[in-house]
Design an enzyme around this catalytic site. Sequence first.
Site, mmCIF file in Angstrom:
data_model
loop_
_atom_site.group_PDB
_atom_site.id
_atom_site.type_symbol
_atom_site.label_atom_id
_atom_site.label_comp_id
_atom_site.label_asym_id
_atom_site.label_seq_id
_atom_site.Cartn_x
_atom_site.Cartn_y
_atom_site.Cartn_z
ATOM 1 N N TRP A 1 0.833 -1.216 0.000
ATOM 2 C CA TRP A 1 0.000 0.000 0.000
ATOM 3 C C TRP A 1 0.860 1.255 0.000
ATOM 4 C CZ3 TRP A 1 -1.786 2.756 4.907
ATOM 5 C CH2 TRP A 1 -0.824 2.667 5.913
ATOM 6 N N ASP A 2 2.150 1.098 0.270
ATOM 7 C CA ASP A 2 3.073 2.238 0.307
ATOM 8 C C ASP A 2 2.913 3.096 -0.955
ATOM 9 O OD1 ASP A 2 3.908 0.054 1.914
ATOM 10 O OD2 ASP A 2 5.908 0.904 2.138
ATOM 11 N N GLU B 1 0.660 -2.704 12.462
ATOM 12 C CA GLU B 1 0.982 -4.128 12.464
ATOM 13 C C GLU B 1 1.286 -4.692 13.855
ATOM 14 O OE1 GLU B 1 3.894 -4.744 9.372
ATOM 15 O OE2 GLU B 1 2.336 -4.594 7.823
ATOM 16 N N LYS C 1 2.383 0.454 16.369
ATOM 17 C CA LYS C 1 3.649 0.515 15.633
ATOM 18 C C LYS C 1 3.731 1.783 14.789
ATOM 19 C CE LYS C 1 5.990 -2.066 11.917
ATOM 20 N NZ LYS C 1 5.845 -3.119 10.901
ATOM 21 N N GLN C 2 2.584 2.192 14.238
ATOM 22 C CA GLN C 2 2.640 3.259 13.236
ATOM 23 C C GLN C 2 1.296 3.980 13.145
ATOM 24 O OE1 GLN C 2 2.822 -0.366 10.582
ATOM 25 N NE2 GLN C 2 2.494 1.233 9.047
HETATM 26 C C1 BGC Z 1 4.917 -1.470 7.581
HETATM 27 C C2 BGC Z 1 3.880 -1.526 6.465
HETATM 28 C C3 BGC Z 1 4.582 -1.290 5.147
HETATM 29 C C4 BGC Z 1 5.730 -2.256 4.960
HETATM 30 C C5 BGC Z 1 6.513 -1.969 3.698
HETATM 31 C C6 BGC Z 1 6.001 -2.478 7.299
HETATM 32 O O1 BGC Z 1 6.981 -2.416 8.287
HETATM 33 O O2 BGC Z 1 4.314 -1.739 8.818
HETATM 34 O O3 BGC Z 1 2.896 -0.545 6.682
HETATM 35 O O4 BGC Z 1 3.669 -1.427 4.116
HETATM 36 O O5 BGC Z 1 6.605 -2.152 6.050
HETATM 37 O O6 BGC Z 1 7.082 -0.706 3.728
#
Ligand code: BGC
Length: 783
Positions: free
Chosen positions: A371-372, A501, A614-615
């Site tokens: 999704w980035d 995550e 986490k984010q």
């Molecule tokens: C992040 C995801 C991201 C992926 C790739 C993961 O560590 O939690 O949101 O899509 O890294 O960058």
Amino acid sequence: MNTEKQPIYPIEVWDITEQEFQKENNYRNETTFALSNGYIGTRGTFEEAYPFDIDTGLEGNFVNGFYESEHIRYGEANFGSPLLSQSLLNLPNLKETRVILDGEEFSMEEGSVESYKRTLHMKEGVLERTLVWCSPKGKKTKIKVNRLVSFARKNIMIIRYEVTPLNYNGSVEFVSKLCADVENHTRKTNPIVDYGPFGRRLEKKNLWVKEDGLYYEGETIGSHLTMACGSVHTILSEGEVIEASWRSEIGDLEASISCTLDGREEEAITLEKFVCYSTQLDMPKEKLETFVTQELTRARQEGYSYLEERQKEYMERFWKIADVRIKGNEALQQGIHFNLFHIIQSAGRDGRTGMGAKGLSGEGYEGHYFWDTEMYVLPVLVYTEPEAARHLLDYRYSTLEQARGRARILGHEKGALYPWRTINGEEASTYYPLGTAQYHINGDIAYALSLYLQVTGDVEYLKEKGAEMLIETARVWADVGSFAECKGGKYCICDVTGPDEYNVLVDNNFYTNLMARENLRDAVDAVEYLEKHAPKCLEALEEKLEFSREETLLWKEIIEKMYFPYDEKRQVYPMDDGFMMRKPWDENKIPPEKRAWLYENYHPLFIMRHRMSKQADAILGMYLHSNLFTKEEIKRNYDFYQEVTLHHSSLSTCIFGIVACSIGYLKEGYEYFSQSARMDLDDYHNNFYAGIHAANMAGTWQAIVNGFAGVRCQQSELRFEPSIPEEWEEYAFRLRFRGTLLEIEISKKEAKFTVIEGTKIQFLVGEKEIILQGEGETYVEEL
Ligand code: BGC
């Protein structure tokens, strides 16, 4: 938050320079100096091909979309687990060029390197290395190597290798190689993120040497895809092409050509090497050999200087629109250029390929698209390179069929579910709690598509592809949840993972429910638009998708009744139904060296049972759909999530920065922004060797444009809420909106809007409506 680090490279606005070759920094620098054009990607390895070990280097050459598959071995597989992996394959290397100077082979590890500079010229899109080498026997030679991966010719990479003897007359021998004995090696790091195939995965189908040309063709063992590559060479003396006589050698998986020339003191001898890659993904495999040979002939005829000029022109056009200028802060300026440079060079541009989370700069994450692309990169391209944005959307359109197949596996009779990780459109994530459960990918793609449509006004795209994507993604949302009696008949979505995550398989993830609702709303709008303006198109979709307009009745009910978790006491939206019940997180109980690496050191259940994140998750939703929340609401939620977010993903700080700005926390916004602007350039995460963090790189642009300048495009309205960090004197950027190019210059005193190209443009500054009629017209808002 991470701590800022000292700059690794000297502060130069348009360049990144390595001043000294040090083996221990090599692996990281290979990513820094990686070049790409969205099709070919090559790591910043040296032509001498040092035999670095697994911790100090990785030769890497990739073609976007070209992958290898293996049967995935699971301990306990569940129904619907992907059976085949997809890994961006490390391809044969053609950069290797040995230079033997009067009998001594050039190597920076022998003799002495008297002056050394390797510079990435971001303005021009060219990598350059200059040095003076003193051989063990005391012969001095000036060496200058230029490298570019051409934006003008997608299949072409060029190396220009110039050698000037400084204190001797003697032979100069160039040995140019093709090495097909290559393999991926990502598995050495985090087992969760790096899978990847073992061993050599290409089977040779053809290898030849002819005069000054080398050619290889091979087929992958698992995915049965053929790739081809080759090179041709030109020799120049003092800038003039000269005849050279070539010798050749051919082995099982290697071939080389060499020529020896008379070197004279102070006279430059140059090798121009043209390299071409192509694959069966672009044409029938029978045509590859002719194609590669023809492309090489054309490139050689055009020559290095001509293609370098085209490269500069391309970059100039890009920077003219995409550059963000910050007055008075060169370090940040450099960071922004670095980020934008890697973004533009990594994005697939052929409508068949996407953009990896690591671009084409390394093997990290197996080269997968996440999704980035849609949430971080596409919003930048939508305003700066709309065509590139459209190509990335085209890629998703081209994989709709696979997404439909995936939806069936997940039990949805209708619609499409996009994969969490992929290259070829099939799901490739092996751990569904962190993979397929991230259903929000459907809403993310729909969001990016809708932003593209709003900013460009490209209704043709809606008719041709967009509406189909919106309908198909919406159908899954209409099937995945239920109107739950225990929640007053509200529509609930259970067992999904949001962006965060560390909280997985949750019920009613706030972000997911929000994005799902907006996806449904966009789909309803699309159907109604077509009904009114393009009924034939709607009829065609009804037939193709066995779609009935009646379906929108259910969508509308879901939109109205979507459930969102709410904590009455704090008046915030918890991330999901269980979030407030989880155990408070006590960072002090975690040894410092384990804090940033929770999945490597703790069982997932330990992580998931804690109330921390986490984010950016809920906060991201509030940024994207800020028009649906009051400032007070966003502020309360920001304060809450600020406390519980660990920012263990590089995708987090830029979003917090944007939201901070929108609620007047400018200082905090600036601190977050500072974490993101030079994150890769100064390697804050200590893992840059594995590849760029493309999402964060694009997030930096968003932090300025959507953060400090407060840009939003919602309900087709372009809006600004300009502010300027205390630390800056002035900053400026440009945006393309509905074809018109607008420049925005913001100082402590005012925000000035000027039409650079195009016609009438309408936008809001705060609540004030502004209309500029055309080129040269300006509006100034005092701050
Ligand atoms: C992040 C995801 C991201 C992926 C790739 C993961 O560590 O939690 O949101 O899509 O890294 O960058």
